[in-house]
Design a protein around this motif. Structure first.
Motif, mmCIF file in Angstrom:
data_model
loop_
_atom_site.group_PDB
_atom_site.id
_atom_site.type_symbol
_atom_site.label_atom_id
_atom_site.label_comp_id
_atom_site.label_asym_id
_atom_site.label_seq_id
_atom_site.Cartn_x
_atom_site.Cartn_y
_atom_site.Cartn_z
ATOM 1 N N PRO A 5 -0.842 -8.219 -19.933
ATOM 2 C CA PRO A 5 -0.954 -7.528 -19.054
ATOM 3 C C PRO A 5 -1.283 -6.829 -18.030
ATOM 4 O O PRO A 5 -0.117 -7.324 -17.060
ATOM 5 C CB PRO A 5 -2.638 -9.625 -18.985
ATOM 6 N N ARG A 6 -2.195 -6.357 -17.730
ATOM 7 C CA ARG A 6 -2.308 -5.632 -16.765
ATOM 8 C C ARG A 6 -2.184 -6.221 -14.798
ATOM 9 O O ARG A 6 -3.169 -7.099 -15.326
ATOM 10 C CB ARG A 6 -2.979 -4.386 -16.351
ATOM 11 N N ASP A 7 -1.108 -6.307 -14.301
ATOM 12 C CA ASP A 7 -1.057 -7.142 -12.840
ATOM 13 C C ASP A 7 -1.864 -6.405 -11.831
ATOM 14 O O ASP A 7 -1.272 -5.155 -11.653
ATOM 15 C CB ASP A 7 0.586 -7.163 -12.620
ATOM 16 N N VAL A 8 -3.215 -7.111 -11.846
ATOM 17 C CA VAL A 8 -3.616 -6.136 -10.822
ATOM 18 C C VAL A 8 -3.226 -6.016 -9.182
ATOM 19 O O VAL A 8 -3.790 -5.738 -8.591
ATOM 20 C CB VAL A 8 -5.275 -6.683 -10.742
ATOM 21 N N GLY A 9 -2.171 -7.371 -9.088
ATOM 22 C CA GLY A 9 -1.461 -7.255 -7.628
ATOM 23 C C GLY A 9 -2.600 -7.667 -6.776
ATOM 24 O O GLY A 9 -3.167 -8.311 -6.297
ATOM 25 N N ALA A 10 -2.348 -6.324 -5.660
ATOM 26 C CA ALA A 10 -3.517 -6.471 -4.066
ATOM 27 C C ALA A 10 -4.489 -6.759 -4.451
ATOM 28 O O ALA A 10 -4.797 -7.105 -3.426
ATOM 29 C CB ALA A 10 -2.890 -5.377 -3.570
ATOM 30 N N GLU A 11 -5.333 -5.906 -5.511
ATOM 31 C CA GLU A 11 -6.423 -6.651 -5.881
ATOM 32 C C GLU A 11 -6.923 -8.048 -5.529
ATOM 33 O O GLU A 11 -7.876 -8.436 -5.489
ATOM 34 C CB GLU A 11 -7.103 -5.872 -7.146
ATOM 35 N N PRO A 54 -1.876 3.497 -19.396
ATOM 36 C CA PRO A 54 -2.375 3.264 -20.518
ATOM 37 C C PRO A 54 -3.988 3.711 -21.150
ATOM 38 O O PRO A 54 -4.775 3.892 -19.751
ATOM 39 C CB PRO A 54 -2.719 0.934 -21.080
ATOM 40 N N GLU A 55 -4.178 4.017 -21.612
ATOM 41 C CA GLU A 55 -6.024 4.756 -21.543
ATOM 42 C C GLU A 55 -6.667 4.017 -20.907
ATOM 43 O O GLU A 55 -6.803 2.438 -22.070
ATOM 44 C CB GLU A 55 -5.765 5.276 -23.073
ATOM 45 N N GLY A 56 -7.798 3.579 -20.283
ATOM 46 C CA GLY A 56 -9.005 2.691 -20.138
ATOM 47 C C GLY A 56 -8.958 2.531 -19.278
ATOM 48 O O GLY A 56 -9.562 1.726 -18.376
ATOM 49 N N GLU A 57 -7.336 2.256 -18.786
ATOM 50 C CA GLU A 57 -7.176 1.361 -17.237
ATOM 51 C C GLU A 57 -6.922 2.813 -15.651
ATOM 52 O O GLU A 57 -6.871 3.765 -16.446
ATOM 53 C CB GLU A 57 -5.737 1.236 -16.908
ATOM 54 N N HIS A 58 -8.404 2.468 -15.183
ATOM 55 C CA HIS A 58 -8.053 3.796 -14.402
ATOM 56 C C HIS A 58 -7.641 2.948 -12.499
ATOM 57 O O HIS A 58 -7.370 1.320 -12.341
ATOM 58 C CB HIS A 58 -9.607 3.442 -13.649
ATOM 59 N N LEU A 59 -6.578 3.420 -12.276
ATOM 60 C CA LEU A 59 -5.732 3.480 -10.845
ATOM 61 C C LEU A 59 -5.259 3.752 -10.194
ATOM 62 O O LEU A 59 -5.850 5.505 -10.672
ATOM 63 C CB LEU A 59 -4.121 2.714 -11.312
#
Length: 408
Positions: A294-300, A351-356
């Motif tokens: 899954p996406r690693d959200v990092g500093a968030e 990925p589609e649907g992921e906002h960065l």
């Protein structure tokens, strides 16, 4: 060699003063480099060094760093045009030789882990650029962790530690893996009991902290590990020799790669700024996660700020050729793959649907294959292990060494 007008032209003549300074630095390193700890039949024969490691001078303050970069005044990159940039202020040094050498033993000793099989050097192996050669490190339980182990070279200069910048000091950085249930899995009580029950460590801590209390304390442990890590200096690569004035330190392909790296087209140097080759900032670049992760959200996760989703520290490129695979989760196996990622288009791997919120430096430079190859050539000139510390042949605990090979 590239001659296109969009690249900055790099050229330095051989400066006699720079050569003299380099020669002095080499002599200093040769005189102060510690020999490997001699093999012994008894840990009782172990003792701490009374001299500073290579690159440091013993003063009334302690072991103080000596490098040519201390002669430079500018803290800015002069629009990517200058190479002789000063080191950031406030770096860590001034520890005693005994504290540094005590930290060296602690760094390699699996006594610090709950299972007696894992040391700091397990994930930060000096033979692999003080990383571990894995995309995601193995914990003490044998399970993969979420991220790769970043290099420890030049951590004395960093103001934030870990990929998500959650630690503000080397002491804080050293403490976390000791007591993380997925890593060394110890407790403060267990760690101090193991050290205080070891007569050799009790003697060594007494040498390093002569005027302090007799029982070993956690702050003493963290200070010693910090002292050792602060001596992991890598500032004498072929690039550095070139920056100090030795024009022949790099060949034509490497100089061409440096020109691309520093150009306003590639813009690599805007985040990976010399001399540390990091601006110490956070950036969202949109690298893909390994398949199935899954996406690693990092500093968030640290700050709770949504705009920092997927944000990670801009890593130093020092000794980058030694620390494959690359990115926070080892997504790219080679330097070529990592470099190519930046020319494939802004946000192309999200990925589609992921906002960065992709960093504004990430764009579409459209570098050619030849240009990418030259950047890789240049990155390999940042390798310097001349101050690589000696691995102890024998540990105060009497346990076998645990670095690198533990995870194979």
């Amino acid at each position: 060699m590239f001659r296109h007008l969009r690249y900055l032209i790099v050229g330095f003549s051989l400066a006699a003063s720079a050569l003299l300074a380099l020669a002095f630095q080499a002599v200093l390193a040769a005189d102060s480099t510690p020999a490997a700890t001699p093999a012994s039949t008894s840990v009782d024969a172990l003792s701490l060094n009374d001299h500073c490691p290579a690159g440091f001078e013993l003063t009334s303050v302690g072991c103080e760093l000596r490098t040519l970069y201390q002669n430079y005044q500018s803290l800015e990159n002069k629009g990517l045009g200058g190479l002789q940039i000063a080191l950031p202020p406030g770096y860590r040094d001034g520890f005693s030789p005994q504290q540094i050498d005590l930290g060296r033993y602690l760094f390699f000793d699996p006594l610090l882990s709950a299972n007696g099989k894992m040391s700091c050097a397990t994930c930060h192996d000096p033979d692999q650029g003080f990383s571990d050669g894995m995309g995601r490190s193995l914990g003490g339980d044998g399970k993969l962790l979420q991220r790769s182990a970043p290099t420890l070279w030049n951590v004395a200069f960093l103001d934030k530690l870990f990929w998500d910048a959650r630690a503000d000091s080397l002491e804080e950085q050293a403490e976390e893996p000791l007591f993380d249930s997925h890593e060394m899995n110890n407790t403060p009580e267990g760690l101090l009991a193991a050290l205080n029950n070891n007569e050799v460590y009790r003697r060594m801590f007494g040498e390093a902290y002569a005027e302090e209390e007799k029982l070993i304390t956690l702050p003493q442990v963290l200070t010693a590990i910090t002292a050792f890590q602060s001596t992991l200096i890598s500032l004498n690569s072929r690039y550095d020799q070139y920056a100090h004035g030795y024009a022949d330190a790099l060949n034509e392909d490497e100089k061409a790669g440096l020109n691309v790296f520093r150009s306003f087209v590639a813009r690599c140097g805007e985040c990976h700024t010399p001399p540390l080759f990091t601006n110490q900032q956070m950036a969202v670049i949109g690298t893909p996660e390994p398949v199935g992760m899954p996406r690693d959200v990092g500093a968030e996760k640290v700050t709770g700020i949504k705009s920092q989703r997927g944000s990670f520290k801009v890593p130093s490129l020092r000794n980058i050729a030694l620390t494959a695979p690359y990115m926070h989760s080892g997504r790219f196996a080679t330097l070529r793959e990592a470099v190519e990622f930046y020319t494939q288009g802004r946000g192309h791997a999200v990925p589609e649907g992921e906002h960065l919120n992709i960093h504004w430096h990430i764009w579409e430079p459209n570098l050619t294959d030849d240009e990418l190859d030259r950047v890789v050539d240049f990155l390999q000139t940042l390798t310097d292990e001349s101050f690589k510390p000696a691995v102890p042949a024998l540990l105060p605990s009497g346990l076998p060494l645990a670095h690198g090979q533990y995870r194979r």
